[in-house]
Motif scaffolding. Structure first.
Motif, PDB file in Angstrom:
ATOM      1  N   VAL A  12     -14.243 -55.272   2.549  1.00 16.69           N
ATOM      2  CA  VAL A  12     -15.188 -55.824   1.580  1.00 16.69           C
ATOM      3  C   VAL A  12     -15.806 -54.649   0.850  1.00 16.69           C
ATOM      4  CG1 VAL A  12     -17.230 -57.238   1.219  1.00 16.69           C
ATOM      5  CG2 VAL A  12     -15.667 -57.765   3.113  1.00 16.69           C
ATOM      6  N   THR A  13     -15.707 -54.652  -0.481  1.00 13.44           N
ATOM      7  CA  THR A  13     -16.173 -53.502  -1.238  1.00 13.44           C
ATOM      8  C   THR A  13     -16.595 -53.929  -2.633  1.00 13.44           C
ATOM      9  OG1 THR A  13     -15.600 -51.222  -1.855  1.00 13.44           O
ATOM     10  CG2 THR A  13     -13.899 -52.898  -2.157  1.00 13.44           C
ATOM     11  N   GLN A  14     -17.185 -53.018  -3.345  1.00 15.01           N
ATOM     12  CA  GLN A  14     -17.689 -53.346  -4.685  1.00 15.01           C
ATOM     13  C   GLN A  14     -16.672 -52.988  -5.757  1.00 15.01           C
ATOM     14  OE1 GLN A  14     -21.709 -52.027  -5.368  1.00 15.01           O
ATOM     15  NE2 GLN A  14     -22.367 -53.785  -4.168  1.00 15.01           N
ATOM     16  N   MET A  15     -16.804 -53.673  -6.856  1.00  6.99           N
ATOM     17  CA  MET A  15     -15.962 -53.400  -8.019  1.00  6.99           C
ATOM     18  C   MET A  15     -16.102 -51.935  -8.429  1.00  6.99           C
ATOM     19  SD  MET A  15     -15.916 -56.087 -11.195  1.00  6.99           S
ATOM     20  CE  MET A  15     -17.540 -55.663 -11.701  1.00  6.99           C
ATOM     21  N   ASN A  75       1.489 -46.529   2.932  1.00 10.60           N
ATOM     22  CA  ASN A  75       0.077 -46.760   2.663  1.00 10.60           C
ATOM     23  C   ASN A  75      -0.109 -47.197   1.222  1.00 10.60           C
ATOM     24  OD1 ASN A  75      -0.409 -45.808   5.321  1.00 10.60           O
ATOM     25  ND2 ASN A  75      -0.409 -43.694   4.574  1.00 10.60           N
ATOM     26  N   LEU A  76      -1.210 -47.878   0.976  1.00 10.87           N
ATOM     27  CA  LEU A  76      -1.493 -48.375  -0.377  1.00 10.87           C
ATOM     28  C   LEU A  76      -2.892 -47.941  -0.777  1.00 10.87           C
ATOM     29  CD1 LEU A  76      -0.445 -50.155  -2.726  1.00 10.87           C
ATOM     30  CD2 LEU A  76      -1.581 -52.099  -1.618  1.00 10.87           C
ATOM     31  N   HIS A  77      -2.983 -47.168  -1.852  1.00  8.90           N
ATOM     32  CA  HIS A  77      -4.282 -46.741  -2.364  1.00  8.90           C
ATOM     33  C   HIS A  77      -4.568 -47.495  -3.651  1.00  8.90           C
ATOM     34  CE1 HIS A  77      -7.745 -44.102  -2.664  1.00  8.90           C
ATOM     35  NE2 HIS A  77      -7.487 -44.000  -3.954  1.00  8.90           N
ATOM     36  N   ILE A  78      -5.775 -47.992  -3.770  1.00 11.04           N
ATOM     37  CA  ILE A  78      -6.141 -48.749  -4.964  1.00 11.04           C
ATOM     38  C   ILE A  78      -7.371 -48.099  -5.601  1.00 11.04           C
ATOM     39  CG2 ILE A  78      -6.513 -51.037  -5.934  1.00 11.04           C
ATOM     40  CD1 ILE A  78      -5.799 -52.173  -3.127  1.00 11.04           C
ATOM     41  N   ASN A  79      -7.235 -47.717  -6.868  1.00  9.81           N
ATOM     42  CA  ASN A  79      -8.354 -47.118  -7.607  1.00  9.81           C
ATOM     43  C   ASN A  79      -9.073 -48.175  -8.432  1.00  9.81           C
ATOM     44  OD1 ASN A  79      -7.905 -44.431  -6.835  1.00  9.81           O
ATOM     45  ND2 ASN A  79      -6.315 -44.186  -8.372  1.00  9.81           N
ATOM     46  N   SER A  80     -10.342 -47.906  -8.681  1.00  9.69           N
ATOM     47  CA  SER A  80     -11.134 -48.733  -9.623  1.00  9.69           C
ATOM     48  C   SER A  80     -10.926 -50.221  -9.369  1.00  9.69           C
ATOM     49  CB  SER A  80     -10.736 -48.391 -11.065  1.00  9.69           C
ATOM     50  OG  SER A  80     -10.927 -47.031 -11.318  1.00  9.69           O
ATOM     51  N   LEU A  81     -11.266 -50.668  -8.201  1.00  5.85           N
ATOM     52  CA  LEU A  81     -11.019 -52.054  -7.808  1.00  5.85           C
ATOM     53  C   LEU A  81     -11.665 -53.045  -8.765  1.00  5.85           C
ATOM     54  CD1 LEU A  81     -11.287 -51.474  -4.020  1.00  5.85           C
ATOM     55  CD2 LEU A  81      -9.432 -52.765  -5.101  1.00  5.85           C
ATOM     56  N   LEU A  83     -12.228 -57.448  -9.714  1.00 10.34           N
ATOM     57  CA  LEU A  83     -12.409 -58.736  -9.054  1.00 10.34           C
ATOM     58  C   LEU A  83     -11.071 -59.406  -8.751  1.00 10.34           C
ATOM     59  CD1 LEU A  83     -15.449 -60.227 -11.016  1.00 10.34           C
ATOM     60  CD2 LEU A  83     -15.424 -59.381  -8.655  1.00 10.34           C
ATOM     61  N   GLY A  84     -10.135 -59.273  -9.678  1.00  4.81           N
ATOM     62  CA  GLY A  84      -8.835 -59.916  -9.519  1.00  4.81           C
ATOM     63  C   GLY A  84      -7.973 -59.309  -8.422  1.00  4.81           C
ATOM     64  N   ASP A  85      -8.422 -58.206  -7.848  1.00  5.72           N
ATOM     65  CA  ASP A  85      -7.672 -57.596  -6.750  1.00  5.72           C
ATOM     66  C   ASP A  85      -7.955 -58.287  -5.425  1.00  5.72           C
ATOM     67  OD1 ASP A  85      -8.298 -54.278  -8.125  1.00  5.72           O
ATOM     68  OD2 ASP A  85      -6.679 -55.705  -8.559  1.00  5.72           O
ATOM     69  N   SER A  86      -8.946 -59.156  -5.394  1.00  6.37           N
ATOM     70  CA  SER A  86      -9.259 -59.892  -4.164  1.00  6.37           C
ATOM     71  C   SER A  86      -8.057 -60.733  -3.754  1.00  6.37           C
ATOM     72  CB  SER A  86     -10.469 -60.815  -4.380  1.00  6.37           C
ATOM     73  OG  SER A  86     -11.635 -60.063  -4.598  1.00  6.37           O
ATOM     74  N   ARG A 108      -7.387 -58.471   4.386  1.00  6.07           N
ATOM     75  CA  ARG A 108      -8.132 -59.358   3.495  1.00  6.07           C
ATOM     76  C   ARG A 108      -9.110 -58.541   2.687  1.00  6.07           C
ATOM     77  NH1 ARG A 108      -5.777 -60.822   7.402  1.00  6.07           N
ATOM     78  NH2 ARG A 108      -4.895 -62.891   7.643  1.00  6.07           N
ATOM     79  N   LEU A 109      -8.814 -58.390   1.401  1.00  2.00           N
ATOM     80  CA  LEU A 109      -9.623 -57.564   0.508  1.00  2.00           C
ATOM     81  C   LEU A 109     -10.519 -58.461  -0.329  1.00  2.00           C
ATOM     82  CD1 LEU A 109     -10.312 -54.854  -0.893  1.00  2.00           C
ATOM     83  CD2 LEU A 109      -8.334 -55.248  -2.378  1.00  2.00           C
ATOM     84  N   SER A 110     -11.811 -58.236  -0.246  1.00  2.79           N
ATOM     85  CA  SER A 110     -12.783 -59.002  -1.033  1.00  2.79           C
ATOM     86  C   SER A 110     -13.569 -58.035  -1.905  1.00  2.79           C
ATOM     87  CB  SER A 110     -13.745 -59.759  -0.121  1.00  2.79           C
ATOM     88  OG  SER A 110     -13.049 -60.684   0.663  1.00  2.79           O
ATOM     89  N   ILE A 111     -13.591 -58.311  -3.202  1.00  2.00           N
ATOM     90  CA  ILE A 111     -14.313 -57.462  -4.153  1.00  2.00           C
ATOM     91  C   ILE A 111     -15.593 -58.176  -4.573  1.00  2.00           C
ATOM     92  CG2 ILE A 111     -14.159 -56.164  -6.304  1.00  2.00           C
ATOM     93  CD1 ILE A 111     -12.064 -55.425  -4.149  1.00  2.00           C
TER      94      ILE A 111
END
Lengths: 112, 113
Positions: A12-15, A75-81, A83-86, A108-111
């Protein structure tokens, strides 16, 4: 003796933040994958790697950067998360391409 | 883009009933896999079909692969509450990449006691 393990299980993280998901398989498989499952349970391929080499990049935004340090890890790194990445992100592996895949239990990724 | 149509999307039945899930495309499959996914877990392989006309059985589950290799079905006989879950078909398309598995949208099955 988990076959395909992903960490973390929940994220769970912020945009705007950057986050990573790790995946390891102990099956001795050559091929690994990342999938995204949306809220309607639709499972879509993102990346396929064979022997650490990228084979499939299914028009994923370049904010997503997979890395395979060896055959057993993807591994998977995601930059600049955004909302649609949830979604739930699944890692999988198979002996080679074409063969049935073994899936991890998902991250389970929640933005917010 | 090669599409895989799966139906029905939702199925709610009583214990003991039979059901069939369908998966089809306008393109030929080189192989077709069926998976089952339970809440909080990843999909688990049930069966792979490769040869047109092939029929495979797994206890009360029967899988068929169409002669033209453009469709497949999963039939469950005398469904039980333990069969509840998300059933997914997934295809490798003939002439396509061996590393790109295309999934159907899934059938969410609920078997009521």
């Amino acid at each position: 003796d988990t076959a395909v393990s992903q960490t973390p299980k929940y994220l769970v993280t912020q945009m705007g933040n950057d986050k990573s998901i790790k995946c390891e398989q102990n099956l001795g498989h050559d091929t690994m994958y990342w999938y995204k499952q949306d809220s309607k349970k639709f499972l879509k391929i993102m990346f396929s790697y064979n022997n650490k080499e990228l084979i499939i990049n299914e028009t994923v935004p370049n904010r997503f950067s997979p890395k395979s340090p060896d055959k057993a890890h993807l591994n998977l790194h995601i930059n600049s998360l955004e909302l649609g990445d949830s979604a739930v992100y699944f890692c999988a592996s198979s002996p080679q391409g074409r063969q049935p895949q073994h899936f991890g239990d998902g991250t389970r990724l929640s933005i917010l | 883009t090669q599409l895989l149509e799966q139906s029905p999307q939702f199925l709610s039945i009583q214990e003991g009933e039979n059901l069939t899930v369908y998966c089809n495309s306008s393109s030929v499959f080189s192989s077709l896999q069926w998976y089952r996914q339970e809440p909080g877990e990843g999909p688990v392989l049930l069966v792979t079909v490769v040869t047109g006309g092939e029929v495979k059985k797994l206890k009360r589950l029967t899988f068929q692969f169409g002669d033209a290799r453009k469709d497949s079905s999963l039939h469950i006989t005398a469904a039980q509450p333990g069969d509840t879950g998300l059933y997914l078909c997934a295809a490798l398309f003939s002439g396509g990449s061996n590393y790109k598995l295309t999934f159907g949208k899934g059938t969410l099955l609920t078997v009521n006691p």
